[in-house]
Design a protein around this motif. Structure first.
Motif, PDB file in Angstrom:
ATOM      1  N   LEU A  12       0.858  -1.234   0.023  1.00 44.75           N
ATOM      2  CA  LEU A  12      -0.100  -0.004   0.021  1.00 44.75           C
ATOM      3  C   LEU A  12       0.794   1.337  -0.075  1.00 44.75           C
ATOM      4  O   LEU A  12       0.660   2.230  -0.658  1.00 44.75           O
ATOM      5  N   LEU A  13       1.773   1.235   0.814  1.00 50.43           N
ATOM      6  CA  LEU A  13       2.867   2.318   1.024  1.00 50.43           C
ATOM      7  C   LEU A  13       3.650   2.663  -0.421  1.00 50.43           C
ATOM      8  O   LEU A  13       3.622   3.726  -0.943  1.00 50.43           O
ATOM      9  N   GLU A  14       3.966   1.677  -0.940  1.00 49.67           N
ATOM     10  CA  GLU A  14       4.644   1.598  -2.288  1.00 49.67           C
ATOM     11  C   GLU A  14       3.592   2.204  -3.427  1.00 49.67           C
ATOM     12  O   GLU A  14       4.090   3.077  -4.277  1.00 49.67           O
ATOM     13  N   THR A  15       2.598   1.770  -3.517  1.00 56.74           N
ATOM     14  CA  THR A  15       1.529   2.195  -4.615  1.00 56.74           C
ATOM     15  C   THR A  15       1.258   3.810  -4.236  1.00 56.74           C
ATOM     16  O   THR A  15       1.209   4.445  -5.194  1.00 56.74           O
ATOM     17  N   GLY A  16       1.205   4.031  -2.965  1.00 59.06           N
ATOM     18  CA  GLY A  16       0.912   5.340  -2.564  1.00 59.06           C
ATOM     19  C   GLY A  16       2.115   6.277  -3.223  1.00 59.06           C
ATOM     20  O   GLY A  16       1.928   7.490  -3.464  1.00 59.06           O
ATOM     21  N   ASP A  17       3.407   5.964  -2.843  1.00 60.71           N
ATOM     22  CA  ASP A  17       4.373   6.527  -3.094  1.00 60.71           C
ATOM     23  C   ASP A  17       4.376   6.723  -4.644  1.00 60.71           C
ATOM     24  O   ASP A  17       4.784   7.873  -5.290  1.00 60.71           O
ATOM     25  N   TYR A  30      -0.312  13.493  -0.357  1.00 63.93           N
ATOM     26  CA  TYR A  30      -0.913  12.367  -1.034  1.00 63.93           C
ATOM     27  C   TYR A  30      -1.939  11.576   0.067  1.00 63.93           C
ATOM     28  O   TYR A  30      -3.234  11.437  -0.202  1.00 63.93           O
ATOM     29  N   ILE A  31      -1.498  11.484   1.154  1.00 61.48           N
ATOM     30  CA  ILE A  31      -2.091  10.920   2.065  1.00 61.48           C
ATOM     31  C   ILE A  31      -3.288  11.915   2.880  1.00 61.48           C
ATOM     32  O   ILE A  31      -4.284  11.369   3.185  1.00 61.48           O
TER      33      ILE A  31
END
Length: 78
Positions: A12-17, A30-31
């Protein structure tokens, strides 16, 4: 502004980044936007639920009024 600490699954973090980079914004922005969007959706859902409950409360009366109007449309002199 307050700060928080949270744990996220790595994917999830990688996709968000990746998405944040594509948008040209920092991860934190973004968050924030994701939380704001989820808040708007949750509020809209709660509002729709309240409207549905209110509608169910007045449904019988609304149907009676609609029937009266339908009768008037069929026979305006009634």
């Amino acid at each position: 502004m307050e700060s928080i600490s949270l744990k996220l699954p790595e994917d999830l973090l990688e996709t968000g980044d990746r998405c944040a980079r594509a948008l040209g914004i920092p991860r934190a922005e973004y968050i924030r936007r994701a939380i704001e969007r989820m808040n708007r959706e949750a509020e809209a859902h709660a509002r729709a639920e309240r409207m549905a409950r209110a509608s169910r409360k007045v449904r019988k009366e609304s149907m009676r009024v609609n029937a009266e109007f339908a009768a008037i449309e069929r026979d305006p002199d009634a």
